[in-house]
Design an enzyme around this catalytic site. Sequence first.
Site, PDB file in Angstrom:
ATOM      1  CB  CYS A 128     -12.174 -73.920  36.542  1.00 24.27           C
ATOM      2  SG  CYS A 128     -12.936 -75.386  36.332  1.00 24.27           S
ATOM      3  N   GLY A 141      -3.635 -64.543  38.550  1.00 23.63           N
ATOM      4  CA  GLY A 141      -3.311 -63.827  39.780  1.00 23.63           C
ATOM      5  C   GLY A 141      -3.182 -65.290  41.131  1.00 23.63           C
ATOM      6  CG  ASP A 148      -7.327 -58.454  43.501  1.00 27.00           C
ATOM      7  OD1 ASP A 148      -8.170 -57.986  42.886  1.00 27.00           O
ATOM      8  OD2 ASP A 148      -7.634 -59.586  43.563  1.00 27.00           O
ATOM      9  NE  ARG A 184     -25.302 -35.164  49.292  1.00 31.29           N
ATOM     10  CZ  ARG A 184     -25.561 -35.176  48.625  1.00 31.29           C
ATOM     11  NH1 ARG A 184     -25.430 -34.972  47.191  1.00 31.29           N
ATOM     12  NH2 ARG A 184     -27.101 -34.706  48.609  1.00 31.29           N
ATOM     13  N   GLY A 219      -9.807 -55.321  45.450  1.00 34.61           N
ATOM     14  CA  GLY A 219      -8.533 -55.994  45.858  1.00 34.61           C
ATOM     15  C   GLY A 219      -8.771 -57.325  46.515  1.00 34.61           C
ATOM     16  CB  ALA A 228      -9.202 -41.360  50.456  1.00 40.77           C
ATOM     17  CE  LYS A 243     -10.493 -31.623  53.631  1.00 40.13           C
ATOM     18  NZ  LYS A 243      -9.581 -32.369  53.608  1.00 40.13           N
ATOM     19  CG  HIS A 247     -14.254 -32.769  50.100  1.00 44.13           C
ATOM     20  ND1 HIS A 247     -13.806 -31.704  49.079  1.00 44.13           N
ATOM     21  CD2 HIS A 247     -13.374 -33.470  49.840  1.00 44.13           C
ATOM     22  CE1 HIS A 247     -12.596 -31.593  49.098  1.00 44.13           C
ATOM     23  NE2 HIS A 247     -12.522 -32.911  49.355  1.00 44.13           N
ATOM     24  CB  VAL A 293     -16.769 -49.835  37.356  1.00 44.60           C
ATOM     25  CG1 VAL A 293     -15.521 -48.149  36.387  1.00 44.60           C
ATOM     26  CG2 VAL A 293     -18.124 -49.847  36.432  1.00 44.60           C
TER      27      VAL A 293
HETATM   28  O1  F6P Z   1      -8.862 -60.834  41.995  1.00 40.09           O
HETATM   29  C1  F6P Z   1      -9.721 -59.836  41.354  1.00 40.09           C
HETATM   30  C2  F6P Z   1     -11.186 -59.280  41.951  1.00 40.09           C
HETATM   31  O2  F6P Z   1     -11.433 -58.369  40.814  1.00 40.09           O
HETATM   32  C3  F6P Z   1     -11.062 -59.034  42.987  1.00 40.09           C
HETATM   33  O3  F6P Z   1     -11.235 -58.326  43.619  1.00 40.09           O
HETATM   34  C4  F6P Z   1     -12.503 -59.233  43.610  1.00 40.09           C
HETATM   35  O4  F6P Z   1     -12.731 -59.203  44.906  1.00 40.09           O
HETATM   36  C5  F6P Z   1     -12.960 -60.562  42.531  1.00 40.09           C
HETATM   37  O5  F6P Z   1     -11.951 -60.465  41.377  1.00 40.09           O
HETATM   38  C6  F6P Z   1     -14.477 -60.380  42.248  1.00 40.09           C
HETATM   39  O6  F6P Z   1     -14.607 -61.885  41.626  1.00 40.09           O
HETATM   40  P1  F6P Z   1     -15.599 -62.707  40.306  1.00 40.09           P
HETATM   41  O7  F6P Z   1     -15.390 -61.487  39.488  1.00 40.09           O
HETATM   42  O8  F6P Z   1     -15.608 -63.320  40.117  1.00 40.09           O
HETATM   43  O9  F6P Z   1     -16.882 -61.799  41.276  1.00 40.09           O
END
Ligand code: F6P
Length: 323
Positions: free
Chosen positions: A74, A103, A128, A163, A171, A187, A214, A216, A255
Site C-alpha cells: 500500500c 515483513g 525473506d 547439464r 528473498g 549446490a 561431475k 551435473h 511458488v
Molecule cells: O517479500 C517477500 C517477497 O516474496 C520477496 O521475496 C519478493 O522479492 C517480493 O516479495 C515479491 O513481491 P510481489 O509479490 O509484490 O511481486
Amino acid sequence: MAKRIAVLTSGGDAPGMNAAIRSVVRCGLSRGWVTYGVYSGFKGLISGTIEQLTTRDVGGVIQRGGTLLGSARCEEFKTVDGRELALRNLNQKGIEALVVIGGNGSQTGSYELNMMGFPVVGIASTIDNDLVGSDITIGVDTALNIALEAIDRLKVTASSHQRAFIIEVMGRKCGYIALMSGIAGGAEAITLPEVKTDPEELAVTLRAAYEHGKSHALIVAAEGAEYNAAKLAEYFYANKERLGFSIRSTILGHVQRGGTPSAYDRILASKFGLGAVEAIEREEYGVLVGIKGNQVLTTPLEEIAGKTKQLDPAVIQLAKTLD
Ligand code: F6P
C-alpha cells in the site's frame, strides 16, 4: 481490562500467516477481548474494511497457506494523509491496539503508525527472513523446503543430461533462502546479494567439475544478487563452448510463497500470536515480536525499521567450504 484489538496481514503473504491470525484472535478472546480483522493490509485500514472476528472465523485455517484477511502493498499508507485516514477508522471502531503481521516494509509502516500515537505490535512474518529482531520469521521454513524440493528435482534431470542448472530463489535484498537452500541442496555454487560474484571464477569451477567427471552442476542464485539467474545465464551462454555443461535456468518465484505451512511455521506463528497479545496486555507498544535463540521476545520497532538483517559470515564460509 477488556480490550478491543485488530489484526492485519501486510506485504507478501507468508505460509503461517493464518496460524498467526488465529492465535492473535483466540489468545485475545481467551482474555475476554473483542477482536477485529482488517482486510487487505494497510489498504483496508485506510478504506475501513474492518470486521469483528470470532473464534469460528479463524477455525480450519491453520493448515492453509496465504492469509484469510488478504494482503496488499500500500503506497498510500506511506503518506501522512493515508495514515491519518487509517487512524480515523481505527478510532471510529474504538480499537485500542493493532497487530501487524508482516515483513520489513510492513513493520516500517507499523513504526510510522506507532509514532503517530497509535499502539501497534508487529509480528515478524516474511519468507525473506530479512527482519532484524528475529532469528527466523514466519514462512521461511516452508519457503525454504519448497525451494529445496525444487533443487532436488532439478538435480535429477541435471544429472541425466550432464547439464548445469541455475535456480533463482526469492528473498529481495537478502540471500537467506539462497544460502540455506544452497547448503541443504548441495549446490555447486550460490550467488548472494551480500557477496560479490566473479562469473568467470564460477565458469572455471564448473569447467573443472565437468573435467573431474561431475554429471551435473547446480547454482542457486538469489533474486537480489548482482548475478541473478538472468545475468548468470547471459554470461554462461556467451561462454558456453568452454563451459562443458549446457545450461538451463529456472526462476522459482511465487511458488515459494504458496505452500502449505510446515509444522515449524504453524507453531512459530502460534507462539508469535500469543507474544503479541501478551505485549498488548503489558501495554508494551511499538515493538516487534520475534524469536532469538529459543525465546520469543520483543524488539523496539525503531531498531528494525528500514534495516536488513545480515547473513551469518560463518554460514557463508561453510557454504563455500562445502561446494
Ligand atoms: O517479500 C517477500 C517477497 O516474496 C520477496 O521475496 C519478493 O522479492 C517480493 O516479495 C515479491 O513481491 P510481489 O509479490 O509484490 O511481486
